[in-house]
Motif scaffolding. Structure first.
Motif, PDB file in Angstrom:
ATOM      1  N   ALA A  17      37.558  40.705  46.707  1.00 42.24           N
ATOM      2  CA  ALA A  17      37.492  39.302  46.300  1.00 42.24           C
ATOM      3  C   ALA A  17      36.566  38.526  47.227  1.00 42.24           C
ATOM      4  O   ALA A  17      35.787  37.675  46.783  1.00 42.24           O
ATOM      5  CB  ALA A  17      38.890  38.695  46.305  1.00 42.24           C
ATOM      6  N   ASP A  75      33.147  36.606  46.508  1.00 42.14           N
ATOM      7  CA  ASP A  75      32.976  35.226  46.937  1.00 42.14           C
ATOM      8  C   ASP A  75      31.580  35.013  47.523  1.00 42.14           C
ATOM      9  O   ASP A  75      30.910  34.018  47.239  1.00 42.14           O
ATOM     10  CB  ASP A  75      34.050  34.921  47.997  1.00 42.14           C
ATOM     11  N   VAL A 107      44.066  30.548  47.463  1.00 36.42           N
ATOM     12  CA  VAL A 107      43.249  31.143  46.401  1.00 36.42           C
ATOM     13  C   VAL A 107      43.398  32.664  46.412  1.00 36.42           C
ATOM     14  O   VAL A 107      43.512  33.301  45.363  1.00 36.42           O
ATOM     15  CB  VAL A 107      41.772  30.742  46.568  1.00 36.42           C
ATOM     16  N   LEU A 146      46.291  34.162  44.555  1.00 31.61           N
ATOM     17  CA  LEU A 146      46.202  34.306  43.105  1.00 31.61           C
ATOM     18  C   LEU A 146      45.795  35.718  42.699  1.00 31.61           C
ATOM     19  O   LEU A 146      46.158  36.194  41.634  1.00 31.61           O
ATOM     20  CB  LEU A 146      45.184  33.310  42.532  1.00 31.61           C
ATOM     21  N   TRP A 147      45.025  36.391  43.574  1.00 33.26           N
ATOM     22  CA  TRP A 147      44.507  37.708  43.212  1.00 33.26           C
ATOM     23  C   TRP A 147      45.597  38.760  43.146  1.00 33.26           C
ATOM     24  O   TRP A 147      45.362  39.850  42.620  1.00 33.26           O
ATOM     25  CB  TRP A 147      43.392  38.120  44.180  1.00 33.26           C
ATOM     26  N   ILE A 173      46.318  39.090  39.247  1.00 30.76           N
ATOM     27  CA  ILE A 173      45.277  39.266  38.221  1.00 30.76           C
ATOM     28  C   ILE A 173      45.284  40.701  37.721  1.00 30.76           C
ATOM     29  O   ILE A 173      45.115  41.628  38.503  1.00 30.76           O
ATOM     30  CB  ILE A 173      43.889  38.933  38.790  1.00 30.76           C
ATOM     31  N   LEU A 196      35.731  30.573  45.040  1.00 30.79           N
ATOM     32  CA  LEU A 196      36.571  31.664  44.546  1.00 30.79           C
ATOM     33  C   LEU A 196      37.639  31.126  43.602  1.00 30.79           C
ATOM     34  O   LEU A 196      37.983  31.758  42.608  1.00 30.79           O
ATOM     35  CB  LEU A 196      37.224  32.388  45.725  1.00 30.79           C
ATOM     36  N   HIS A 197      38.130  29.916  43.908  1.00 35.32           N
ATOM     37  CA  HIS A 197      39.130  29.275  43.056  1.00 35.32           C
ATOM     38  C   HIS A 197      38.561  29.071  41.655  1.00 35.32           C
ATOM     39  O   HIS A 197      39.217  29.379  40.651  1.00 35.32           O
ATOM     40  CB  HIS A 197      39.499  27.932  43.678  1.00 35.32           C
ATOM     41  N   THR A 235      38.285  32.360  39.942  1.00 37.49           N
ATOM     42  CA  THR A 235      39.598  32.909  39.607  1.00 37.49           C
ATOM     43  C   THR A 235      40.171  32.228  38.381  1.00 37.49           C
ATOM     44  O   THR A 235      40.736  32.874  37.498  1.00 37.49           O
ATOM     45  CB  THR A 235      40.551  32.728  40.804  1.00 37.49           C
ATOM     46  N   GLY A 242      35.354  36.248  33.624  1.00 38.78           N
ATOM     47  CA  GLY A 242      35.515  35.303  34.740  1.00 38.78           C
ATOM     48  C   GLY A 242      34.189  34.632  35.050  1.00 38.78           C
ATOM     49  O   GLY A 242      34.112  33.415  35.215  1.00 38.78           O
ATOM     50  N   TYR A 251      33.299  30.784  34.732  1.00 37.91           N
ATOM     51  CA  TYR A 251      32.824  30.154  35.959  1.00 37.91           C
ATOM     52  C   TYR A 251      31.527  29.402  35.663  1.00 37.91           C
ATOM     53  O   TYR A 251      31.333  28.260  36.096  1.00 37.91           O
ATOM     54  CB  TYR A 251      32.606  31.230  37.011  1.00 37.91           C
TER      55      TYR A 251
END
Lengths: 398, 168, 123
Positions: free
Chosen positions: A45, A49, A114, A117-118, A121, A264-265, A268, A303, A307
């Motif tokens: 992640a 980023d 953040v 959250l991973w 997923i 990254l937020h 995500t 994603g 994004y």
């Protein structure tokens, strides 16, 4: 079962045999392997980023008719590395009156919220951190930690701009959390589970939730953009009035953490839109459900697409004022969210046992109907407001 | 002692220590932050009880809403946030009496449970969340409390609105 | 790992530690030469007047209050949404839906009341 259909299990078994072969006890080996997996996932992640820094800068440049980074490496692809080196070797300044512990804790919590959250997923059918049965509420809970980090940063900086930025940001984040939670209720309701994997599987067997609830998808996207604090909802930053708000006093790597967390937020949440409403690992490439590597590609591609949509909104729409911002949420988005929830629940309860096409058609049409009704209400409101604006005008000329 | 007991002792220690800091912190915002640590410890206890839903709700509602509300209240009502006000007022003996009484009451109730480590764990159904939902909507169980909860919360909202309007 | 919450606990732990790494690294190699001007509060070059921790508009608090009520309400709605899809429901799904709708309508009445009383205006 082989590496291409279930890589995690194959690697796990291999490591398990190796480690227990060295005389390690089973549960310790289990914990160690899981720890390794967590570190690999989070590192991946973070690498993503770093790539996002380049994507963000390149895309904003294109939106603004510039070239963007193009000197370091092909297409400026290595630009993030000098950026990071610069951030690391930069002097870290803590303002004299700041509350040191809280000041240092805030950026860490900001990025950590953040990263958290991973954990939930589902990158592919059998590649995910954990399949939590309350994953959607967990997502909101991680957001709560993020909100907390912002208020900590704003308060600890001992700066009026920072405090004002934090107030605004937190007011926006908590307000938009209501439509966000309601938008999360819609996949829960349609799939009958709060697990992200379950929601993806429900879409694999049935229709994508964007077909069943296009309004729910839009609601989630708008609430997510507000939750991220990106333009047009970035009045916490407001560089022309409060000079970047809550992270005004941060420099060096601590600022870097806020920045990395923001990018990254955004990505995500883009991935969440893909997973919750666009079938997760199932599209655009085929066999995403059978071959995890294809599934991972699909999730990341979705994603990246959302994004990009979030960036598109960010660099197109001007910033809102705080009163408009809160009014938009409490007088429009929240009532709309509850109306949508009512319609979805009733139509779902009545039609869910019918054939898929009839159910899908009913859900889709009910959404369209609701959307049309909302537009009509907005239009008549606007007409009234225009009339109210225009009538006193001739009187004033006398 | 197995792993879950170690986690229990760690989180209990977190709860107690941070609760102590909540009442001894001189800075009100620090007190609120310590309160968040306490609430997080409670969430860990819920996880140990296999009530994952409650744990997440604990974080969403208590840390995400109530703690933020506290911090807002502290920041927005005090003119000077650095004021080192006294931590007690004239009512402290009464408060001490009430706390001692509550502790005695809890101890009295807890005495009847007869805690034992040998007692088998109650099995937690895998679909406990769905059962909770079923219980909330079935007329034989909790559908009336479910609706009344909404009325109660709206009453709380009306009260809050009334207070806020008077302040303005 | 059998228990998802143990995994999650480990994840939260690592997730906290990883952001600390770059900060610690930076603290090791970055220069540190503090002076009073550098450490002063940044207000675009203007001297700070008075205390920085000052009182702002109290209305932020009102929004937080309204939010709190709605946050608690939505927590009830998640089990409801799951009950709607149960395999052998206690009552007809349509009834479950209507129970939820009543719950939501009471909630919306609260929102309308707040709106009518003008608490949602940014005065």
């Amino acid at each position: 079962m082989n590496f291409w259909t279930d890589p995690i299990k194959v690697i796990y078994d291999w490591l398990m045999i190796t480690l227990t072969g060295w005389g390690m006890s089973g549960w310790l080996a289990d914990v160690l392997i899981n720890l390794l997996g967590i570190i690999v996932l989070i590192t991946a992640a973070m690498v993503l980023d770093i790539l996002l820094v380049w994507v963000e800068r390149k895309v904003v440049a294109r939106f603004q008719d510039r070239l963007g980074p193009n000197r370091v490496g092909p297409f400026g692809l290595f630009q993030p590395f000098p950026d990071i080196i610069k951030l690391i070797i930069k002097e870290d300044i803590t303002p004299a009156g700041a509350d040191k512990v809280v000041f240092n804790l805030a950026p860490i919590l900001s990025l950590a919220s953040v990263i958290f959250l991973w954990a939930v997923i589902p990158l592919a059918a059998n590649v995910y951190g954990v399949d939590l049965n309350v994953a959607l509420l967990y997502l909101v809970a991680a957001g709560a930690i993020g909100t907390l980090s912002i208020i900590m940063a704003g308060w600890a900086s001992n700066n009026k701009y920072a405090l004002l930025g934090a107030y605004r940001m937190v007011a926006v984040m908590i307000s938009y959390e209501i439509p966000m939670i309601v938008a999360l209720l819609i996949p829960t309701l349609l799939a009958g589970t709060m697990s992200m994997k379950g929601i993806t599987l429900a879409q694999q067997d049935g229709l994508w939730f964007v077909v069943l609830s296009p309004l729910g998808m839009l609601l989630f996207l708008v609430a997510a953009i507000a939750e991220l604090g990106r333009a047009p909802f970035d009045l916490s930053e407001g560089e022309s009035e409060i000079v970047s708000g809550f992270h005004i006093e941060y420099s060096g790597m601590k600022f870097g953490l806020f920045y990395a967390g923001e990018l990254l937020h955004a990505f995500t949440f883009g991935a969440f839109v893909g997973i919750l409403f666009f079938g997760g690992w199932n599209w655009p490439l085929p066999w995403g459900d059978k071959y995890p590597l294809i599934g991972i590609f699909n999730v990341l591609a979705k994603g990246m697409f959302f994004y990009w949509v979030i960036m598109w909104v960010k660099y197109t729409v001007p910033r809102l004022r705080i009163d408009h911002m809160l009014a938009f949420n409490w007088k429009f988005l929240t009532p709309l969210a509850f109306a949508l929830l009512i319609v979805t629940a009733v139509v779902h309860a009545i039609f869910k046992d019918l054939p898929l096409w009839a159910y899908g058609l009913a859900m889709f049409l009910s959404n369209i109907l609701l959307g049309w009704a909302v537009l009509e209400i907005l239009r008549s409101n606007a007409r009234q407001e225009r009339a109210a604006e225009e009538t006193p005008a001739p009187a004033a000329q006398h | 002692m197995d792993a879950s007991q170690i986690i229990f002792f760690l989180s209990a220690a977190l709860i107690l220590v941070s609760a102590l800091f909540v009442v001894t912190a001189r800075n009100l915002v620090h007190a609120a932050l310590w309160l968040i640590a306490t609430l997080f410890g409670v969430a860990v206890l819920y996880v140990l009880l296999e009530a994952g839903f409650l744990a997440v709700v604990q974080v969403v509602v208590y840390i995400g809403a109530i703690a933020i509300l506290f911090i807002f209240a502290v920041m927005l009502t005090r003119r000077d946030l650095l004021s080192q006000s006294s931590q007690t007022n004239a009512n402290w003996p009464v408060a001490l009496g009430v706390s001692a009484l509550s502790l005695a009451a809890i101890a009295f109730i807890a005495r009847g449970f007869g805690f034992s480590l040998d007692r088998p764990l109650a099995p937690v159904p895998t679909d406990s969340l769905e059962r909770l939902g079923q219980a909330l909507v079935s007329p034989q169980q909790f559908v009336l409390p479910f609706e009344v909860a909404s009325v109660l919360l709206v009453a709380a909202l009306v009260g809050a609105v009334y207070v806020a309007m008077n302040k303005k | 790992m059998q228990n998802p919450w143990v995994y999650l606990g480990l994840f939260l732990l690592v997730g906290i530690i990883i952001p600390i790494v770059p900060i610690a690294f930076s603290a090791l190699i970055a220069p540190r030469k503090p002076n009073p001007i550098k450490q002063s509060t940044y207000e675009c070059g203007i001297e700070t007047v008075g205390e920085s921790w000052v009182q702002f508009k109290a209305q932020y608090y009102v929004f937080a209050l309204v939010f709190l009520i709605f946050d608690v309400e939505t927590v009830f709605l998640f089990p409801w949404a799951l009950a709607l899809n149960a395999q052998n429901p206690a009552v007809l799904p349509a009834f479950i839906a209507i129970e939820g709708v009543i719950f939501i309508l009471i909630l919306v009445a609260g929102l309308v009341y707040t709106w009518r009383k003008g608490l949602l205006e940014w005065a």
